[in-house]
Write an enzyme that holds these catalytic residues in place. Structure first.
Site, PDB file in Angstrom:
ATOM      1  N   ASP A  15      -1.511   6.171  -5.106  1.00 40.99           N
ATOM      2  CA  ASP A  15      -2.181   4.875  -5.111  1.00 40.99           C
ATOM      3  C   ASP A  15      -1.230   3.755  -5.534  1.00 40.99           C
ATOM      4  O   ASP A  15      -0.485   3.904  -6.513  1.00 40.99           O
ATOM      5  CB  ASP A  15      -3.354   4.960  -6.104  1.00 40.99           C
ATOM      6  CG  ASP A  15      -4.252   3.743  -6.046  1.00 40.99           C
ATOM      7  OD1 ASP A  15      -4.962   3.601  -5.050  1.00 40.99           O
ATOM      8  OD2 ASP A  15      -4.224   2.936  -6.990  1.00 40.99           O
ATOM      9  N   GLU A  63       0.967   4.583  -0.819  1.00 37.66           N
ATOM     10  CA  GLU A  63       0.177   3.425  -0.400  1.00 37.66           C
ATOM     11  C   GLU A  63       0.969   2.187  -0.802  1.00 37.66           C
ATOM     12  O   GLU A  63       1.028   1.832  -1.971  1.00 37.66           O
ATOM     13  CB  GLU A  63      -1.190   3.406  -1.090  1.00 37.66           C
ATOM     14  CG  GLU A  63      -2.080   2.322  -0.514  1.00 37.66           C
ATOM     15  CD  GLU A  63      -2.997   1.648  -1.524  1.00 37.66           C
ATOM     16  OE1 GLU A  63      -3.892   0.912  -1.086  1.00 37.66           O
ATOM     17  OE2 GLU A  63      -2.816   1.826  -2.744  1.00 37.66           O
TER      18      GLU A  63
END
Ligand code: NOJ
Length: 541
Positions: free
Chosen positions: A202, A268
């Site tokens: 993330d 990401e």
């Protein structure tokens, strides 16, 4: 060839996939009971958005225990079962790993906030007030709404502010602290030893922050938040894509590389600069994949724009890194809503066309749950919004519209649950659901499944090279080839017929409008939104 290069990933937002215990929220047992569906569909790997204990301020992206399962989703025994059931079917399982922040109720933060001297005092980014007694600088939270909101929150116990680039319930870790690095390493190893097949990492773009704490330099555009990127339009965000991120990513890759069978790391990142830096392209030992989010902004019914994305990606990546394409995810609108706006009359043909495009690209595709049905945004009225960011930017569509329950059938709650789910279900449309579409061989679902089947059978699509041709009008054409074979993909992004020439004799491998095996010789008139994958045929004498 590494498995993750050949795989098609399916992104599950666990709260919304399937509710097994009728509390209105999806769970792990629910996912297990749909494992046969995933196998039938033909995906190779699933990525689960966070399933760890969480106060759910950011719906799981605010983790309070990295080594547990939130009771809402089940328990560790159920997770082990999920892993075993997936592996039994040849499906890999990738978890979401959040290394940049933790919940304000994580024990690490609870201890850290107590004093300036405890053993975790330096695990977060703490700072004294600025000169005027307020926040130390002008940094803003990505969850800022109509009004910019500071990324600093005051804690009276310490008499200091802590940094939160997202909500104030998500406290940024101080990744410069070796103890924090070690603690996160143990978390990764915990899951790797359990046998998970890798991590979606993330927000890798903001792992490290500018240690000088300089103010964000202001740009001269008005502040109009409607997405995370609004902040970067307003400010030069000196916390994005810092070079120190690379050290952390190299360390993560070194850890995952210790494990066999091979594991995957998917970053990401928010920008092309990030994607390029984080992959092997810029140096060995970085991430295996990084989402190419280009299509989140540009994908549409525009052959030239789509061609440019591919051309540029191919030019930059070449053979040094493996592309990874995404149309949609839990942080924005569903892609069909983005492309089509309010007019859904062409939803089905466009969904199939876009499926043919995604699944014939060179690179690893990610499908967001429900895309295979042609799901679109579900309207969520203000009083049903739950996402803090969505509330802050209302009436912009926010993120809840793309997180609504998977549509399994056309019953009251779409077969997701027996009770009112946490977000509204899309009840207006009785045909966009698994049960209906499985019975219809011309459905979007049937087409996705056939495309996935073709991709699995054809090495050209899984790992072959790509040769792009300049688009002609709205028609796009490219070849996928290996040393010994080739396929031609033709796509019409227009709502009107498009002529295409330069064909020898070919046979349809799969098409949205034509039967498999149909022969096409010479010029071709593509139907509106038609997609065809063609294989050359030796001319009969
Ligand atoms: C990126 C995730 O995709 C998003 O859902 C989340 O809100 C932020 N990271 C903060 O963790």
């Amino acid at each position: 060839m590494s498995w993750w290069k050949e795989a098609v990933f399916y992104h599950i937002y666990p709260r919304s996939f399937n509710d097994s215990n009728d509390d209105g929220v999806g769970d792990l047992a629910g996912i297990i009971s749909k494992m046969d569906y995933l196998q039938w569909l033909g995906v190779d790997a699933i990525w689960l958005s966070p399933i760890f204990p969480s106060p759910m301020a950011d719906f799981g992206y605010d983790v309070s225990d990295f080594q547990g399962i939130d009771p809402l989703f089940g328990d560790m025994k159920t997770f082990d079962k999920l892993l075993a059931e997936a592996h039994r079917r040849g499906i890999k399982v990738v978890l979401d790993q959040i290394c940049h922040n933790v919940s304000s109720r994580h024990p690490w933060f609870l201890e850290s906030k107590e004093s300036r001297t405890n053993s975790k005092a330096d695990w977060f980014i703490w700072h004294d007030p600025g000169e005027e007694g307020g926040p130390p600088n002008n940094w803003l939270s990505f969850f800022s709404g109509k009004k910019p909101e500071s990324a600093w929150e005051w804690v009276p116990e310490r008499g200091q502010y802590y940094l939160h680039l997202f909500s104030k319930d998500q406290c940024d870790l101080n990744l410069r602290n070796p103890d924090v690095q070690r603690a996160l390493e143990l978390v990764l190893r915990f899951w790797l030893e359990k046998g998970v097949d890798g991590f979606r990492l993330d927000s890798v773009s903001v792992y490290f922050k500018d240690p000088s704490l300089h103010d964000y330099p202001k740009r001269s555009v008005p502040y109009e938040p409607s997405s995370f990127s609004a902040l970067s339009q307003y400010y030069v965000d000196i916390n994005l894509e810092r070079p120190e991120n690379l050290l952390a990513l190299e360390r993560i890759r070194a850890i995952t590389d210790e494990y066999k069978p091979e594991r995957v790391t998917v970053g990401e990142s928010a920008s092309e600069k990030g994607i390029l830096a984080y992959l092997d392209i810029s140096g060995p030992g970085r991430l295996n994949l990084a989402f190419n989010f280009e299509f989140l902004n540009t994908v549409g019914l525009d052959a030239r724009a789509n061609y440019e994305v591919l051309r540029r990606t191919e030019e930059l990546f070449d053979t040094r890194a493996w592309p990874c394409y995404v149309y949609g995810h839990h942080d924005g609108s569903r892609f069909l809503s983005r492309i089509l706006g309010e007019d859904m009359t062409q939803r089905k043909p466009v969904a199939k066309l876009m499926a043919a495009f995604l699944l014939t690209l060179r690179g690893t595709p990610f499908i967001y749950y429900g895309e295979e049905l042609g799901m679109v945004n579900t309207p969520v009225p203000f009083d049903r919004l739950v996402d803090p960011f969505g509330k802050a930017i209302w009436p912009a569509p926010g993120r809840d519209v793309a997180r609504t329950p998977m549509q399994w059938n056309n019953s009251q709650y779409c077969g997701f649950s027996e009770v009112e789910p946490w977000l509204p279900v899309n009840t207006g449309d009785l045909e966009t659901n698994v049960a209906h579409e499985q019975q219809d061989r011309f459905s979007v679902l049937s087409f996705y499944r056939s495309m996935l089947g073709v991709r699995k059978q054809r090495p050209e699509l899984r790992y072959g090279g790509v040769r792009l041709y300049e688009p002609v009008g709205q028609a796009m054409e490219y070849e996928r080839y290996t040393d010994s074979s080739r396929l031609t993909v033709v796509l019409n992004f227009a709502d009107r017929p498009q002529p295409v020439d330069r064909f020898g004799t070919t046979a349809v491998v799969i098409g949205t409008h034509r039967k498999t095996g149909e022969r096409i010789a010479g010029d071709l008139l593509l139907q509106p939104y038609e997609a065809i994958v063609l294989s050359p045929v030796a001319t009969e004498v």
